[in-house]
Design an enzyme around this catalytic site. Structure first.
Site, mmCIF file in Angstrom:
data_model
loop_
_atom_site.group_PDB
_atom_site.id
_atom_site.type_symbol
_atom_site.label_atom_id
_atom_site.label_comp_id
_atom_site.label_asym_id
_atom_site.label_seq_id
_atom_site.Cartn_x
_atom_site.Cartn_y
_atom_site.Cartn_z
ATOM 1 N N SER A 1 -34.075 24.863 3.474
ATOM 2 C CA SER A 1 -35.628 24.567 3.118
ATOM 3 C C SER A 1 -36.520 25.945 3.537
ATOM 4 C CB SER A 1 -36.197 23.684 4.496
ATOM 5 O OG SER A 1 -37.483 23.605 4.506
ATOM 6 N N TYR B 1 -35.921 20.846 13.328
ATOM 7 C CA TYR B 1 -35.803 21.009 11.911
ATOM 8 C C TYR B 1 -35.769 22.515 11.690
ATOM 9 C CZ TYR B 1 -36.476 20.101 6.804
ATOM 10 O OH TYR B 1 -36.268 20.038 5.672
HETATM 11 P P1 NAD Z 1 -34.521 11.911 1.363
HETATM 12 O O1 NAD Z 1 -35.193 11.318 2.665
HETATM 13 O O2 NAD Z 1 -35.212 11.377 -0.035
HETATM 14 O O3 NAD Z 1 -32.998 11.948 1.437
HETATM 15 C C1 NAD Z 1 -32.177 12.121 2.510
HETATM 16 C C2 NAD Z 1 -31.061 11.567 2.286
HETATM 17 O O4 NAD Z 1 -30.128 11.818 3.385
HETATM 18 C C3 NAD Z 1 -30.678 10.095 2.140
HETATM 19 O O5 NAD Z 1 -29.834 9.800 1.132
HETATM 20 C C4 NAD Z 1 -30.401 9.646 3.397
HETATM 21 O O6 NAD Z 1 -29.647 8.285 3.227
HETATM 22 C C5 NAD Z 1 -29.391 10.772 3.986
HETATM 23 N N1 NAD Z 1 -29.004 10.422 5.380
HETATM 24 C C6 NAD Z 1 -30.288 10.746 6.185
HETATM 25 N N2 NAD Z 1 -29.330 10.440 7.427
HETATM 26 C C7 NAD Z 1 -28.112 10.522 7.125
HETATM 27 C C8 NAD Z 1 -26.765 9.975 8.157
HETATM 28 N N3 NAD Z 1 -26.949 10.166 9.315
HETATM 29 N N4 NAD Z 1 -25.696 10.130 7.550
HETATM 30 C C9 NAD Z 1 -25.699 10.272 5.943
HETATM 31 N N5 NAD Z 1 -26.844 10.343 5.162
HETATM 32 C C10 NAD Z 1 -28.121 10.527 5.950
HETATM 33 O O7 NAD Z 1 -34.907 13.408 1.702
HETATM 34 P P2 NAD Z 1 -34.862 14.768 0.685
HETATM 35 O O8 NAD Z 1 -36.550 14.931 0.553
HETATM 36 O O9 NAD Z 1 -34.346 14.228 -0.647
HETATM 37 O O10 NAD Z 1 -34.283 15.881 1.412
HETATM 38 C C11 NAD Z 1 -32.917 16.106 1.180
HETATM 39 C C12 NAD Z 1 -32.814 17.622 1.766
HETATM 40 O O11 NAD Z 1 -33.689 18.368 1.328
HETATM 41 C C13 NAD Z 1 -32.831 17.630 3.319
HETATM 42 O O12 NAD Z 1 -31.996 18.474 3.928
HETATM 43 C C14 NAD Z 1 -34.195 18.150 3.571
HETATM 44 O O13 NAD Z 1 -34.354 18.802 4.536
HETATM 45 C C15 NAD Z 1 -34.172 19.156 2.515
HETATM 46 N N6 NAD Z 1 -35.667 19.631 2.105
HETATM 47 C C16 NAD Z 1 -36.553 18.570 1.682
HETATM 48 C C17 NAD Z 1 -37.902 19.009 1.280
HETATM 49 C C18 NAD Z 1 -39.140 18.044 0.831
HETATM 50 O O14 NAD Z 1 -40.065 18.477 0.544
HETATM 51 N N7 NAD Z 1 -38.560 16.749 0.409
HETATM 52 C C19 NAD Z 1 -38.314 20.256 1.219
HETATM 53 C C20 NAD Z 1 -37.363 21.340 1.942
HETATM 54 C C21 NAD Z 1 -35.927 20.800 1.985
#
Ligand code: NAD
Length: 263
Positions: free
Chosen positions: A145, A158
């Site tokens: 991130s 985080y």
């Molecule tokens: P999201 O909530 O859409 O997806 C998260 C996924 O992780 C889901 O499939 C959920 O079921 C899974 N998950 C959560 N807890 C879990 C557990 N205990 N065991 C197994 N699976 C688990 O989120 P996203 O926005 O797609 O984020 C994905 C990655 O990208 C994360 O690491 C997040 O930190 C990173 N990220 C997201 C953003 C954003 O703006 N959306 C920005 C920077 C980084």
């Protein structure tokens, strides 16, 4: 580059939604068999899994390992290798967020965020590396991130976890530098996912703003382009990092944040 990953297997943690699902689909679109993982409704997950198989003509498996449980994570890696035959592309994507002043931050939320966002990547890597070495190569991609590079208040767990992912990425890249296994991290800014989309109606009401004002002045306040990163853009970078031409990129964190961390 159609079918670039034919005969390869990709496993993406947290791929039942958002960025992880887009990456699993992008690897499948290039011919990889994929193992998806994550939480959610069993019927919806089965629809996603079957959809990948029919849309892209690849094998798709699902394993429900909880990223807080090292034994289940080991079983996810072993299950990928036994069901799909190998593991070439490991993507550590599962992640959660919690926002609170540090003095009120619940201990269990700290442990969960460090466990899911950081320690799970250690466990998948530890389990996957022997097989990758035996097969003569591999790719490890960690979803980090902008918060791996800079901080925001109230996100202590985080930001600490994502900074930790940077250290893990660098260290393992050095250890595997001569094993034809690259290890990199992708550092997105705000990505348009259902998670972000769901915040908009409440924020519009709370701040008496239009949808556009909420996006530009609240959510994208720190992102100079004033545009969300898309899940397809993140997935395309993951595909590139997994491709043969990226063989010399290792140990690095690549930003995709609309200029956020240039400030
Ligand atoms: P999201 O909530 O859409 O997806 C998260 C996924 O992780 C889901 O499939 C959920 O079921 C899974 N998950 C959560 N807890 C879990 C557990 N205990 N065991 C197994 N699976 C688990 O989120 P996203 O926005 O797609 O984020 C994905 C990655 O990208 C994360 O690491 C997040 O930190 C990173 N990220 C997201 C953003 C954003 O703006 N959306 C920005 C920077 C980084």
């Amino acid at each position: 580059m159609a079918g670039m990953f034919q005969g390869k297997v990709a496993m993406v943690t947290g791929s039942t939604s958002g960025i992880g699902l887009a990456m699993a689909r992008a690897f499948a679109a290039e011919g990889a068999d994929v193992m998806i993982n994550g939480l959610g409704d069993a019927a919806e997950i089965e629809t996603i899994r079957r959809g990948i198989e029919t849309e892209f003509g690849v094998k798709a498996g699902y394993h429900g390992a909880n990223m807080l449980k090292p034994a289940e994570i080991r079983d996810l890696v072993a299950g990928t290798e036994s069901k799909l035959g190998r593991l070439d592309i490991l993507v550590n994507n599962a992640g959660i967020q919690f926002v609170s002043p540090v003095e009120d931050f619940p201990d269990e939320k700290w442990d969960q965020i460090i466990g899911i966002n950081l320690s799970s990547a250690f466990h998948t890597i530890k389990a996957a590396v022997p097989g990758m070495k035996a097969r003569g190569g591999g790719r490890i991609i960690n979803l980090s991130s902008a918060h791996a590079l800079i901080a925001s208040p109230f996100k202590s767990a985080y930001v600490a976890a994502k900074h930790g992912v940077t250290g893990l990425t660098k260290t393992v890249a050095l250890e595997l530098a001569q094993s034809k296994i690259t290890v990199n991290a992708i550092a997105p800014g705000y990505v348009w996912t259902p998670l972000v989309e769901r915040q908009i109606p409440d924020t519009m009401k709370a701040r008496n703003m239009t949808e556009d004002e909420v996006k530009k002045n609240v959510l994208l306040a720190a992102q100079p382009t004033k545009e969300f990163v898309t899940v397809e853009q993140v997935a395309a970078l993951a595909v590139y990092l997994a491709s043969p031409v990226a063989a010399s990129i290792t140990g690095t964190t690549i930003s995709m944040d609309g200029g956020w961390t240039a400030q």
